[in-house]
Design a protein around this motif. Structure first.
Motif, short mmCIF file in Angstrom:
data_model
loop_
_atom_site.label_atom_id
_atom_site.label_comp_id
_atom_site.label_asym_id
_atom_site.label_seq_id
_atom_site.Cartn_x
_atom_site.Cartn_y
_atom_site.Cartn_z
N SER B 284 -8.07 -13.16 24.25
CA SER B 284 -6.91 -13.47 25.10
C SER B 284 -7.41 -14.22 26.34
N ARG B 285 -6.58 -15.11 26.86
CA ARG B 285 -7.05 -15.93 27.96
C ARG B 285 -7.27 -15.07 29.22
N THR B 286 -6.26 -14.33 29.62
CA THR B 286 -6.40 -13.43 30.78
C THR B 286 -6.07 -12.01 30.32
N ILE B 287 -6.92 -11.07 30.73
CA ILE B 287 -6.69 -9.67 30.37
C ILE B 287 -6.51 -8.85 31.64
N VAL B 288 -5.45 -8.05 31.65
CA VAL B 288 -5.18 -7.10 32.74
C VAL B 288 -5.29 -5.70 32.15
N ALA B 289 -5.92 -4.79 32.88
CA ALA B 289 -6.00 -3.41 32.39
C ALA B 289 -5.61 -2.44 33.49
N ILE B 290 -4.84 -1.44 33.10
CA ILE B 290 -4.56 -0.32 34.00
C ILE B 290 -5.00 0.95 33.29
N ASN B 291 -5.90 1.67 33.92
CA ASN B 291 -6.45 2.87 33.30
C ASN B 291 -6.90 3.79 34.42
N LYS B 292 -6.71 5.11 34.22
CA LYS B 292 -7.05 6.02 35.33
C LYS B 292 -8.55 6.28 35.39
N ASP B 293 -9.27 5.91 34.33
CA ASP B 293 -10.72 6.15 34.29
C ASP B 293 -11.46 4.85 34.59
N LYS B 294 -12.12 4.80 35.74
CA LYS B 294 -12.74 3.52 36.12
C LYS B 294 -13.90 3.16 35.20
N GLU B 295 -14.40 4.12 34.41
CA GLU B 295 -15.48 3.84 33.45
C GLU B 295 -14.95 3.37 32.10
N ALA B 296 -13.64 3.30 31.92
CA ALA B 296 -13.09 2.93 30.60
C ALA B 296 -13.62 1.55 30.20
N PRO B 297 -14.06 1.41 28.92
CA PRO B 297 -14.65 0.13 28.49
C PRO B 297 -13.71 -1.07 28.61
N ILE B 298 -12.42 -0.83 28.66
CA ILE B 298 -11.47 -1.95 28.78
C ILE B 298 -11.75 -2.74 30.06
N PHE B 299 -12.28 -2.07 31.09
CA PHE B 299 -12.53 -2.77 32.35
C PHE B 299 -13.68 -3.78 32.24
N LYS B 300 -14.49 -3.63 31.20
CA LYS B 300 -15.60 -4.59 31.01
C LYS B 300 -15.08 -5.96 30.61
N VAL B 301 -13.87 -5.99 29.99
CA VAL B 301 -13.33 -7.28 29.55
C VAL B 301 -12.12 -7.71 30.37
N ALA B 302 -11.67 -6.84 31.28
CA ALA B 302 -10.44 -7.15 32.02
C ALA B 302 -10.74 -8.10 33.19
N ASP B 303 -10.03 -9.20 33.24
CA ASP B 303 -10.17 -10.11 34.37
C ASP B 303 -9.68 -9.41 35.64
N TYR B 304 -8.60 -8.63 35.49
CA TYR B 304 -8.05 -7.91 36.62
C TYR B 304 -7.79 -6.46 36.20
N GLY B 305 -8.49 -5.54 36.82
CA GLY B 305 -8.30 -4.13 36.49
C GLY B 305 -7.73 -3.37 37.66
N ILE B 306 -6.85 -2.43 37.35
CA ILE B 306 -6.38 -1.50 38.38
C ILE B 306 -6.69 -0.09 37.89
N VAL B 307 -7.35 0.70 38.72
CA VAL B 307 -7.65 2.08 38.39
C VAL B 307 -6.50 2.93 38.90
N GLY B 308 -5.88 3.67 38.02
CA GLY B 308 -4.80 4.53 38.47
C GLY B 308 -3.91 5.01 37.34
N ASP B 309 -2.90 5.79 37.72
CA ASP B 309 -1.97 6.38 36.75
C ASP B 309 -0.94 5.34 36.31
N VAL B 310 -1.00 5.00 35.03
CA VAL B 310 -0.15 3.92 34.51
C VAL B 310 1.34 4.26 34.64
#
Ligand SMILES: Cc1cc2nc3c(=O)[nH]c(=O)nc-3n(C[C@H](O)[C@H](O)[C@H](O)COP(=O)(O)OP(=O)(O)OC[C@H]3O[C@@H](n4cnc5c(N)ncnc54)[C@H](O)[C@@H]3O)c2cc1C
Ligand SMILES: Nc1ncnc2c1ncn2[C@@H]1O[C@H](COP(=O)(O)O)[C@@H](O)[C@H]1O
Lengths: 250, 328
Positions: B284-310
């Motif tokens: 995907s061209r741009t990836i956004v991730a929201i996850n409460k666990d800052k260690e979640a592997p999705i953040f390794k590929v997310a251009d923009y990550g937010i840590v928190g309760d979705v």
């Protein structure tokens, strides 16, 4: 029912891959191999269909070098009755060549149903099953997400983009299996012991000529490292700004 | 000079986007193999011929209209027979299809009938001498293969969205192609169940909003739907954890064993980013991730990550996206 399942030996999909020095293959050092994922669903589907019908025979086929015997043995430990190893030095990337070897063998097998995976993990091609069906002149459903058989008639569901087809077909037939039909069982200890005594037939594969060849393999470009922009709802305005001004998707 | 035959896929009486992309890919192939013509088979129910000019707009020199009541549904055997017969009699260099649900099914059928080599899910192609060369993502998108295909004709199916359909207007000649009936035992389409209306298909959407187990309960997917609505024409996807639990239909699953997608924007909500999920969306061209666990592997590929309760962030994000699109 007499059911055949064709399977490929592929590396574990969780692996991290490296390209071999030849640059036309992956480096197999340290990789674990098993039957391809969708063929695993096909084995399970075959076992369940025959368990439900209360009888029949399930036979697995694989084209490849001697190491495919381990994969075939695993299927027998899940409950498959016997295996046929179609021996080849290597599995060509040309799916039609593989389909020819399987069709030559399955032609006289007298199967009610021949199952394949919808595609193999390594080739990610989705050719062999459908092409084998065509060579055998049998009706074929590709990528079935549901499958049942009642007497001489099969029923299946197949996903289209944004819709689903409900299909009916006469046996004998070929079906390539999508996820959703069945999740493969783990072999029991008893199954593993029993598999050691089950028959494994080996014969040369009559592969067609390979007209598709691998010229190069490479890893896709890495994504830039991810970036955490903030925590909680407070980060939302920043995200929206980035989506507007940097990613330009808003 | 070699002509190329294209399968111009239709559904519900309309030409699909993959058909136009296939025409573009065929045009590229025809140019690479010496500048031949592109002939598009437009198969559908009676009346489909009216759509022929659209294929000309995208560069088809000839549109072969094949009308049959059977083609209102995906009459696989008859379509395969019609394509194969035309490919044979027309002496084409290649047959090009989209790697869609229809094209995945038809491609190998046509190849087997023609005894032609086939490459599927192709993202790029070129030709030199007697060899056609294609790029094909394999190992669930973890490896890119360059394949050399010899022989003629060849069958090639192109990944949806890999080729951008470009207009190259031609006053396409329109001809009739008589459908070839299926031989022997065939599959019957008993019914076609249309999915939820109003959302684009995952393979065609430019924005996908996708939910995982972090959404906690199936009813929370209405928050995901609301964000998709805020973006306008977004599709909704899911992880296998969620489709396994029946929160969403299997057809929504993105990943190695689900759909493979490559939108402009992929929003991963409460998704851990397991390798099998990444296999379906990492291009995907741009990836956004929201996850409460800052260690979640999705953040390794997310251009923009937010840590928190979705659950807490989603309504805020939805409102902000809506406001941004309305120009506030
Ligand atoms: C052969 C094979 C094929 C597979 N194919 C696929 C496939 O095609 N597609 C696929 O998706 N999976 C596939 N899987 C499964 C995959 O391995 C994972 O199990 C799955 O993707 C996990 O889904 P998930 O991220 O929704 O769930 P989890 O892994 O359970 O992750 C949930 C995430 O939500 C976060 N979270 C929890 N609560 C909140 C909250 N309140 N707010 C924000 N975040 C929260 C957690 O931190 C966690 O990261 C496959 C597995 C195998 C073995
Ligand atoms: N070498 C092989 N031996 C037996 N079956 C195979 C082989 N290669 C592929 N298949 C079957 O064909 C399916 C599709 O493979 P492919 O066309 O390579 O994507 C697999 O899921 C297997 O069921």
């Amino acid at each position: 029912m007499k059911i055949a399942v064709c399977m490929k030996r592929t590396p574990d999909s969780e692996s991290r891959f490296k390209i071999a020095a030849s640059s036309t293959a992956i480096d197999e050092t340290g990789l674990k191999f098993d039957m391809d994922d969708f063929a695993g669903y096909a084995v399970e589907a075959a076992l369940q269909l025959n368990e439900k019908a209360g009888g029949g025979e399930t036979v697995v086929y694989a084209v490849g070098p001697d190491n495919v015997q381990e994969t075939l043995r695993k299927a027998m430990s899940m409950g498959v009755d016997r295996a046929v190893h179609l021996k080849a030095d290597a599995v060509p990337v040309d799916g039609i060549a593989v389909a020819k070897a399987l069709a030559a063998e399955l032609k006289t097998g007298g199967y009610d149903l021949i199952l394949f995976g919808k595609h193999a993990f390594d080739s990610s091609a989705g050719v062999v099953g459908t092409a084998t069906a065509e060579l055998l002149g049998l009706p074929c459903i590709t990528a079935a997400s549901q499958l049942s058989v009642d007497g001489g008639t099969g029923s299946a569901r197949r996903e289209l983009e944004g819709a689903a087809e409900i299909l009916s077909f006469p046996l004998p037939a070929v079906v390539t299996i999508d996820e959703g039909v069945a999740r493969p069982r783990y072999p029991s200890l008893k199954g593993i012991m029993a598999a050691k005594k089950k028959p494994m037939e080996t014969k040369p594969a009559q592969l067609g000529s390979a007209r598709v060849t691998i010229q190069k393999m490479e890893l896709p470009p890495e994504r830039p490292a991810g970036r955490i922009i903030g925590e909680g709802s407070a980060a939302v305005p920043e995200l929206v700004k980035l989506l507007q001004n940097e990613a330009k998707v808003l | 000079m070699a002509n190329v035959l294209v399968f111009a896929e239709t559904r519900n009486g309309e030409i699909r986007k993959v058909a136009l992309e296939a025409v573009t890919a065929a045009r590229k192939l025809a140019d690479a193999t010496g500048g031949g013509e592109v002939h598009a088979v437009l198969a559908g129910p009676p009346g489909i011929g009216e759509k022929a000019p659209l294929l000309g707009t995208y560069g088809a020199d000839v549109v072969l209209v094949s009308e049959s009541a059977d083609f209102a549904r995906f009459a696989r055997e008859s379509l395969a027979a019609t394509m194969a017969e035309r490919a044979r009699s027309g002496g084409y260099r290649a047959v090009v299809l989209g790697f869609s649900a229809q094209g995945r099914d038809l491609g190998p059928r046509v190849a087997a009938r023609l005894d032609a080599p086939i490459a599927t899910d192709v993202i790029d192609l070129s030709a030199a001498g007697d060899t056609i060369t294609v790029k094909h993502p394999a190992y669930a998108n973890k490896v890119i293969m360059t394949l050399a295909i010899s022989g003629s004709p060849v069958v090639i199916s192109v990944r949806p969205s890999a080729f951008t359909a470009v207009q190259a207007p031609k006053a396409a000649r329109v001809d009739t192609l008589v459908p070839v009936a299926a031989q022997g035992a065939t599959v019957t389409v008993v019914d076609v169940k249309e999915g939820a209306k109003g959302r684009p298909d995952l393979g065609e959407a430019s924005i996908i909003v996708s939910g995982g187990r972090g959404l906690k309960a199936p009813e929370n997917f209405k928050l995901v739907e609301a964000l998709a609505d805020a973006f306008g024409n977004a599709a909704v996807g899911a992880t296998r954890a969620v489709t396994d639990d029946g929160w969403r239909p299997h057809s929504d699953q993105i990943g190695q064993t689900g759909r493979q997608v490559s939108p402009d924007l992929y929003v991963a909500l409460g998704i851990s980013g397991a390798i099998q999920h990444l296999a379906g969306m990492r291009t995907s061209r741009t990836i956004v991730a929201i996850n409460k666990d800052k260690e979640a592997p999705i953040f390794k590929v997310a251009d923009y990550g937010i840590v928190g309760d979705v659950i807490e962030i989603l309504p805020v994000l939805t409102a902000a996206v809506k406001a941004a699109r309305e120009g506030h």
